[in-house]
Design a protein around this motif. Structure first.
Motif, PDB file in Angstrom:
ATOM      1  N   ALA A  61       0.845  -1.199   0.000  1.00  0.00           N
ATOM      2  CA  ALA A  61       0.000   0.000   0.000  1.00  0.00           C
ATOM      3  C   ALA A  61       0.880   1.249   0.000  1.00  0.00           C
ATOM      4  CB  ALA A  61      -0.911  -0.014   1.225  1.00  0.00           C
ATOM      5  N   LEU A  62       1.983   1.181   0.718  1.00  0.00           N
ATOM      6  CA  LEU A  62       2.915   2.319   0.773  1.00  0.00           C
ATOM      7  C   LEU A  62       3.521   2.579  -0.610  1.00  0.00           C
ATOM      8  CD1 LEU A  62       4.643   4.432   2.304  1.00  0.00           C
ATOM      9  CD2 LEU A  62       6.217   2.594   2.934  1.00  0.00           C
ATOM     10  N   ALA A  63       3.935   1.499  -1.271  1.00  0.00           N
ATOM     11  CA  ALA A  63       4.518   1.649  -2.622  1.00  0.00           C
ATOM     12  C   ALA A  63       3.514   2.312  -3.565  1.00  0.00           C
ATOM     13  CB  ALA A  63       4.955   0.280  -3.157  1.00  0.00           C
ATOM     14  N   SER A  64       2.260   1.884  -3.499  1.00  0.00           N
ATOM     15  CA  SER A  64       1.232   2.477  -4.372  1.00  0.00           C
ATOM     16  C   SER A  64       1.057   3.960  -4.071  1.00  0.00           C
ATOM     17  CB  SER A  64      -0.116   1.790  -4.154  1.00  0.00           C
ATOM     18  OG  SER A  64      -0.062   0.500  -4.675  1.00  0.00           O
ATOM     19  N   LYS A  65       1.037   4.290  -2.781  1.00  0.00           N
ATOM     20  CA  LYS A  65       0.869   5.709  -2.405  1.00  0.00           C
ATOM     21  C   LYS A  65       2.081   6.519  -2.865  1.00  0.00           C
ATOM     22  CE  LYS A  65      -2.138   7.586  -0.296  1.00  0.00           C
ATOM     23  NZ  LYS A  65      -3.304   8.244  -0.927  1.00  0.00           N
ATOM     24  N   MET A  66       3.267   5.927  -2.767  1.00  0.00           N
ATOM     25  CA  MET A  66       4.482   6.633  -3.224  1.00  0.00           C
ATOM     26  C   MET A  66       4.384   6.955  -4.712  1.00  0.00           C
ATOM     27  SD  MET A  66       7.468   4.473  -1.303  1.00  0.00           S
ATOM     28  CE  MET A  66       8.193   4.976   0.250  1.00  0.00           C
ATOM     29  N   VAL A  67       3.898   5.979  -5.478  1.00  0.00           N
ATOM     30  CA  VAL A  67       3.761   6.171  -6.933  1.00  0.00           C
ATOM     31  C   VAL A  67       2.785   7.320  -7.205  1.00  0.00           C
ATOM     32  CG1 VAL A  67       2.870   5.112  -9.056  1.00  0.00           C
ATOM     33  CG2 VAL A  67       4.324   3.788  -7.518  1.00  0.00           C
ATOM     34  N   GLU A  68       1.642   7.258  -6.516  1.00  0.00           N
ATOM     35  CA  GLU A  68       0.605   8.285  -6.715  1.00  0.00           C
ATOM     36  C   GLU A  68       1.153   9.681  -6.401  1.00  0.00           C
ATOM     37  OE1 GLU A  68      -3.084   7.338  -4.513  1.00  0.00           O
ATOM     38  OE2 GLU A  68      -3.120   9.477  -4.046  1.00  0.00           O
ATOM     39  N   VAL A  69       1.791   9.815  -5.244  1.00  0.00           N
ATOM     40  CA  VAL A  69       2.292  11.141  -4.829  1.00  0.00           C
ATOM     41  C   VAL A  69       3.409  11.600  -5.773  1.00  0.00           C
ATOM     42  CG1 VAL A  69       3.340  12.464  -2.944  1.00  0.00           C
ATOM     43  CG2 VAL A  69       1.637  10.715  -2.429  1.00  0.00           C
ATOM     44  N   ALA A  70       4.308  10.685  -6.107  1.00  0.00           N
ATOM     45  CA  ALA A  70       5.441  11.056  -6.978  1.00  0.00           C
ATOM     46  C   ALA A  70       4.937  11.554  -8.329  1.00  0.00           C
ATOM     47  CB  ALA A  70       6.362   9.856  -7.156  1.00  0.00           C
ATOM     48  N   GLU A  71       3.933  10.863  -8.837  1.00  0.00           N
ATOM     49  CA  GLU A  71       3.429  11.198 -10.168  1.00  0.00           C
ATOM     50  C   GLU A  71       2.681  12.543 -10.158  1.00  0.00           C
ATOM     51  OE1 GLU A  71       1.378   7.831 -11.746  1.00  0.00           O
ATOM     52  OE2 GLU A  71       1.292   8.716 -13.749  1.00  0.00           O
ATOM     53  N   TYR A  72       1.745  12.674  -9.218  1.00  0.00           N
ATOM     54  CA  TYR A  72       0.885  13.864  -9.251  1.00  0.00           C
ATOM     55  C   TYR A  72       1.536  15.092  -8.630  1.00  0.00           C
ATOM     56  CZ  TYR A  72      -2.419  10.576 -11.062  1.00  0.00           C
ATOM     57  OH  TYR A  72      -3.006   9.629 -11.853  1.00  0.00           O
ATOM     58  N   GLU A  73       2.445  14.875  -7.687  1.00  0.00           N
ATOM     59  CA  GLU A  73       3.127  16.035  -7.076  1.00  0.00           C
ATOM     60  C   GLU A  73       4.479  16.285  -7.734  1.00  0.00           C
ATOM     61  OE1 GLU A  73       1.563  17.915  -5.116  1.00  0.00           O
ATOM     62  OE2 GLU A  73      -0.062  16.633  -4.362  1.00  0.00           O
ATOM     63  N   LYS A  74       4.824  15.465  -8.722  1.00  0.00           N
ATOM     64  CA  LYS A  74       6.062  15.619  -9.497  1.00  0.00           C
ATOM     65  C   LYS A  74       7.315  15.634  -8.589  1.00  0.00           C
ATOM     66  CE  LYS A  74       3.933  17.741 -13.520  1.00  0.00           C
ATOM     67  NZ  LYS A  74       2.730  16.965 -13.297  1.00  0.00           N
ATOM     68  N   LEU A  75       7.394  14.611  -7.756  1.00  0.00           N
ATOM     69  CA  LEU A  75       8.529  14.535  -6.827  1.00  0.00           C
ATOM     70  C   LEU A  75       9.836  14.298  -7.564  1.00  0.00           C
ATOM     71  CD1 LEU A  75       7.190  12.311  -3.863  1.00  0.00           C
ATOM     72  CD2 LEU A  75       7.072  14.799  -4.146  1.00  0.00           C
ATOM     73  N   ASP A  76      10.930  14.875  -7.019  1.00  0.00           N
ATOM     74  CA  ASP A  76      12.266  14.617  -7.559  1.00  0.00           C
ATOM     75  C   ASP A  76      12.886  13.413  -6.873  1.00  0.00           C
ATOM     76  OD1 ASP A  76      12.454  17.001  -9.234  1.00  0.00           O
ATOM     77  OD2 ASP A  76      12.387  18.086  -7.323  1.00  0.00           O
ATOM     78  N   LEU A  77      12.597  13.291  -5.586  1.00  0.00           N
ATOM     79  CA  LEU A  77      13.192  12.149  -4.882  1.00  0.00           C
ATOM     80  C   LEU A  77      12.337  11.689  -3.709  1.00  0.00           C
ATOM     81  CD1 LEU A  77      14.852  13.078  -2.019  1.00  0.00           C
ATOM     82  CD2 LEU A  77      16.226  14.211  -3.707  1.00  0.00           C
ATOM     83  N   LEU A  78      12.571  10.446  -3.341  1.00  0.00           N
ATOM     84  CA  LEU A  78      11.921   9.856  -2.164  1.00  0.00           C
ATOM     85  C   LEU A  78      13.022   9.596  -1.137  1.00  0.00           C
ATOM     86  CD1 LEU A  78       9.604   7.077  -3.672  1.00  0.00           C
ATOM     87  CD2 LEU A  78       8.829   8.942  -2.195  1.00  0.00           C
ATOM     88  N   HIS A  79      12.883  10.169   0.038  1.00  0.00           N
ATOM     89  CA  HIS A  79      13.875   9.937   1.094  1.00  0.00           C
ATOM     90  C   HIS A  79      13.203   9.086   2.172  1.00  0.00           C
ATOM     91  CE1 HIS A  79      16.946  11.759   4.148  1.00  0.00           C
ATOM     92  NE2 HIS A  79      17.007  10.456   4.056  1.00  0.00           N
ATOM     93  N   VAL A  80      13.645   7.842   2.288  1.00  0.00           N
ATOM     94  CA  VAL A  80      12.996   6.954   3.256  1.00  0.00           C
ATOM     95  C   VAL A  80      13.887   6.745   4.476  1.00  0.00           C
ATOM     96  CG1 VAL A  80      11.612   5.801   1.502  1.00  0.00           C
ATOM     97  CG2 VAL A  80      13.800   4.816   2.148  1.00  0.00           C
ATOM     98  N   HIS A  81      13.245   6.754   5.633  1.00  0.00           N
ATOM     99  CA  HIS A  81      13.963   6.614   6.901  1.00  0.00           C
ATOM    100  C   HIS A  81      13.603   5.291   7.538  1.00  0.00           C
ATOM    101  CE1 HIS A  81      15.420  10.815   7.173  1.00  0.00           C
ATOM    102  NE2 HIS A  81      14.463  10.953   6.271  1.00  0.00           N
ATOM    103  N   TYR A  82      14.642   4.498   7.863  1.00  0.00           N
ATOM    104  CA  TYR A  82      14.525   3.137   8.399  1.00  0.00           C
ATOM    105  C   TYR A  82      14.268   2.214   7.201  1.00  0.00           C
ATOM    106  CZ  TYR A  82      13.948  -0.141  12.307  1.00  0.00           C
ATOM    107  OH  TYR A  82      14.114  -1.154  13.214  1.00  0.00           O
ATOM    108  N   ALA A  83      15.189   1.299   6.991  1.00  0.00           N
ATOM    109  CA  ALA A  83      15.188   0.498   5.757  1.00  0.00           C
ATOM    110  C   ALA A  83      13.951  -0.385   5.580  1.00  0.00           C
ATOM    111  CB  ALA A  83      16.454  -0.350   5.711  1.00  0.00           C
TER     112      ALA A  83
END
Ligand code: GMT
Length: 374
Positions: free
Chosen positions: A71-93
């Motif tokens: 579910a997190l991966a799907s939300k990341m895709v949605e936000v990245a696409e519509y908000e035009k993100l340059d990068l994803l910074h994830v904390h805790y592997a």
């Protein structure tokens, strides 16, 4: 830059660092999108340029276990696409780096998004080493465009334990030294120690790695020599065991369990010594916050703690479990006003000179720029 940040939203150092970083970046004009299952606990006020995207979880009888990573991966895709993100910074592997890898693959051809993973601690030293996670953690770190670790210790552990050849950049934890600052007129002190007793403080999430029972046993030794109080802040799995130990040792009148607290600056400012006798500690953000308030720290010698605490200068370091020695160090500081004042000054100076957010946040910003150029 348009930055997506994923972290655990609950109490804990990795969530604090991720949230404070996001807020600081937003104040510098970057657009920051937090993506998590709940609002990060430090995101209490409106900050311009900060947005929150909740990962919704649906239940289905067939799914015995919640599928959060997906579910997190799907939300990341949605936000990245519509908000035009340059990068994803994830904390805790775990599982954030894996979800980000999946999101990046799903976006391929549409948006080239960079993934940066920050390793915080038990994602590498404890949980990540479990056979069911180790290959996944190794894979996810290697597939990240950039990886950072919060101490040299954690970087080395990652390279050795996971045979990783990728470059890992060390960027330490940071603190707002304007907020976490000494205040000797703290009224709270009288309330906690009405007869002018010395005050020892420990804050943590009361997990086994924190060895909170050691803090209690150290205090027991100190109390034999000096009228004092122990203030325990936080909550977690070991709290009941700690309360039981207090009753067993007859220390209930001298130890206060405050539970989870927001007003940490006031509590730290009431303290004379901060105890952190951990079994494992990749950096020790709680100790840094204490140092920033000018509180000397007595700690175990594990992980990244010796990179933060200068032995015999800002505090004292002893072997894990060496309760006697830690108590001896605490007594030394509590009975020597001159030494205590010097260590207090040194602690504050070290926090301001090396770990202030104005120094560390630009390290992340520069790292983002380097990764985006690749
Ligand atoms: O790794 C953990 O136990 C969780 C993590 C957290 O979310 O609190 O703590 C780690 O990250 C902090 C922030 O980088 C560090 O200051 C802590 O030392 C570290 N905890 C451990 O290594 C046990």
């Amino acid at each position: 830059m348009k930055i997506g940040i994923t972290c655990y939203p609950t109490y804990g150092g990795s969530g604090v660092i991720a949230t404070e970083l996001g807020k600081a970046l937003a104040l510098k004009g970057h657009q920051v999108h937090f993506i998590s299952y709940a609002l990060p606990f430090r995101l209490t006020h409106f900050v311009e340029n900060v947005f929150f995207h909740e990962v919704e979880m649906s239940n289905y009888p067939l799914f015995e276990f919640p599928l959060y990573s997906l579910a997190l991966a799907s939300k990341m895709v949605e936000v990245a696409e519509y908000e035009k993100l340059d990068l994803l910074h994830v904390h805790y592997a775990i599982p954030h780096a894996t979800s980000a890898y999946l999101a990046k693959q799903m976006l391929a051809g549409k948006r080239d998004i960079k993934v940066i993973t920050t390793l915080h601690g038990t994602d590498i030293t404890l949980v990540g080493l479990e056979p069911s996670f180790l290959p996944l953690v190794k894979f996810s770190i290697e597939k990240s465009d950039g990886a950072t670790a919060v101490s040299r210790f954690l970087k080395e552990k990652t390279i050795i334990n996971y045979s990783i050849e990728k470059d890992i950049k060390v960027i330490p934890n940071f603190v707002d030294t304007q907020l976490y600052k000494p205040n000797k007129d703290c009224a709270f002190r009288e309330h906690l120690a009405p007869r002018g007793e010395k005050i020892l403080v420990h804050t943590s999430n009361f997990r086994q790695v924190k060895r909170v029972t050691d803090a209690i046993r150290i205090f027991e030794e100190v109390l034999k020599e000096i009228p004092s109080k122990l203030i325990l802040v936080g909550d977690g799995p070991d709290r009941s065991e700690c309360e039981r130990l207090c009753r067993q040792l007859g220390l209930c009148d001298h130890i206060k369990f405050l539970g989870k607290q927001d007003g940490l600056v006031d509590i730290l400012n009431a303290a004379d010594i901060f105890l952190i006798p951990s079994q494992s500690e990749s950096f020790g953000l709680a100790a840094l916050e204490a140092m920033s308030c000018g509180i000397p720290v007595v700690s175990s010698s594990v992980g990244g703690l010796p990179e933060l605490i200068r032995h015999n200068e800002t505090g004292f370091i002893a072997e894990i479990g060496d309760i006697r020695r830690m108590a001896k160090y605490a007594i030394d500081l509590l009975t020597n006003g001159k030494k205590h004042a010097l260590f207090s000054e040194n602690s504050r100076k070290r926090a301001v000179e090396y770990f202030d957010k104005s120094i560390v946040v630009p390290m992340y910003e520069n790292y983002y720029e380097d990764i985006l150029k690749e």
